[in-house]
Design a protein around this motif. Structure first.
Motif, short mmCIF file in Angstrom:
data_model
loop_
_atom_site.label_atom_id
_atom_site.label_comp_id
_atom_site.label_asym_id
_atom_site.label_seq_id
_atom_site.Cartn_x
_atom_site.Cartn_y
_atom_site.Cartn_z
N LYS A 125 34.20 40.29 32.68
CA LYS A 125 34.54 38.87 32.77
C LYS A 125 33.30 38.04 33.06
O LYS A 125 33.16 36.92 32.54
N LEU A 126 32.43 38.57 33.90
CA LEU A 126 31.20 37.85 34.23
C LEU A 126 30.33 37.66 32.99
O LEU A 126 29.81 36.56 32.74
N THR A 127 30.18 38.72 32.19
CA THR A 127 29.36 38.63 30.98
C THR A 127 29.99 37.68 29.97
O THR A 127 29.27 36.89 29.33
N LYS A 128 31.30 37.72 29.80
CA LYS A 128 31.98 36.80 28.88
C LYS A 128 31.82 35.35 29.32
O LYS A 128 31.61 34.45 28.50
N LEU A 129 31.89 35.12 30.65
CA LEU A 129 31.72 33.78 31.17
C LEU A 129 30.29 33.29 30.93
O LEU A 129 30.08 32.12 30.55
N THR B 181 26.24 29.36 37.05
CA THR B 181 27.38 30.06 36.45
C THR B 181 27.67 31.36 37.17
O THR B 181 28.82 31.70 37.43
N LYS C 53 29.89 32.33 27.35
CA LYS C 53 30.58 31.08 27.04
C LYS C 53 29.79 29.88 27.56
O LYS C 53 29.60 28.89 26.84
N LYS C 54 29.33 29.96 28.81
CA LYS C 54 28.65 28.84 29.42
C LYS C 54 27.24 28.65 28.87
O LYS C 54 26.78 27.51 28.68
N SER D 248 29.26 31.02 40.68
CA SER D 248 30.62 30.46 40.67
C SER D 248 31.70 31.54 40.61
O SER D 248 32.87 31.25 40.82
N VAL D 249 31.31 32.78 40.31
CA VAL D 249 32.27 33.88 40.19
C VAL D 249 32.63 34.39 41.58
O VAL D 249 31.75 34.63 42.42
#
Length: 234
Positions: free
Chosen positions: A169-173, A141, A176-177, A144-145
């Motif tokens: 955004k990285l932390t939110k992703l 994950t 989520k994942k 992929s950023v």
């Protein structure tokens, strides 16, 4: 609970924008101090979620807010106050649940905003990775950023280094994942290791020149019979 110092950069073109930024920041539960420094806002608080704070700032300010750094606030820094720029004081008030208005006085530092520039950041997050599958998913994950240049696992933490990576955004992703809470521990500029120049030592030897050995001259005495061919016996 350890106090955190959260620094964000945003556009504050006028006094109205600056006052709105301060009012938004102090409305977050746990915030104990707010300060404006040029085009940055510095928030110190107990248990403040930097990701949630940045999202609120982006929503309320109606523009992009960049999370620059998240670090533990030291006691010396809390007591130390600097006033290098021209400053003015403003009152910011907001109602609480009892419909009573609380007012605080904040100090606004006025300066010309700097342009946004991209730099390499080191982002550290804590999350639950119980097995190999979870660890592998966390690594996939993160890489992929866009902008990520390196990812490393350290115990229950994941360290991400990248150019222009939005830590929010990285932390939110990741949340989520991974389908679990991911705590953003720190965001700081990645410092380049200074390479030590190896100094070459010049070793010199004494100049020893070749001196030819001294030649001695020997005088050979002349023998009597060598003067002539005559008989030397009388």
């Amino acid at each position: 609970m350890v106090q955190q110092k959260i620094v964000m950069r945003l556009s504050m073109a006028n006094a109205k924008k600056r006052a709105k930024a301060l009012k938004t920041a102090v409305s977050i539960h746990g915030v104990v101090s707010v300060k404006l420094e040029d085009d940055k806002i510095v928030v110190v608080g107990d248990g403040v979620d930097s990701v949630n704070l940045t999202n609120v700032m982006r929503k309320k300010m109606g523009g992009y807010v960049e999370l620059l750094s998240v670090a533990e606030e030291k006691e010396e820094e809390v007591k130390k106050t600097t006033e290098e720029n021209t400053s003015v004081e403003a009152s910011v008030g907001w109602p609480n649940h009892n419909h009573q208005t609380h007012t605080i006085r904040v100090r606004i530092f006025l300066s010309i905003p700097h342009y946004f520039k991209m730099f390499r950041q080191k982002i550290v997050m804590r999350l639950s990775m119980a097995d190999h599958k979870k660890r592998s998913k966390a690594l996939r994950t993160a890489v992929s950023v866009h902008g990520v240049v390196s990812v490393k696992l350290e115990g229950d933490k994941i360290v991400v280094v990248g150019d222009g990576v939005d830590s929010v955004k990285l932390t939110k992703l990741m949340r989520k994942k991974m389908r679990s809470f991911v705590e953003l521990l720190s965001v700081e500029e990645e410092k380049k290791e200074e390479k030590k120049e190896e100094k070459m030592e010049v070793v010199s030897w004494p100049n020893v020149s070749f001196v030819p050995p001294y030649q001695y001259a020997y005088a050979i005495p002349e023998e009597p019979w060598s003067r002539g061919s005559g008989c030397i016996i009388l």
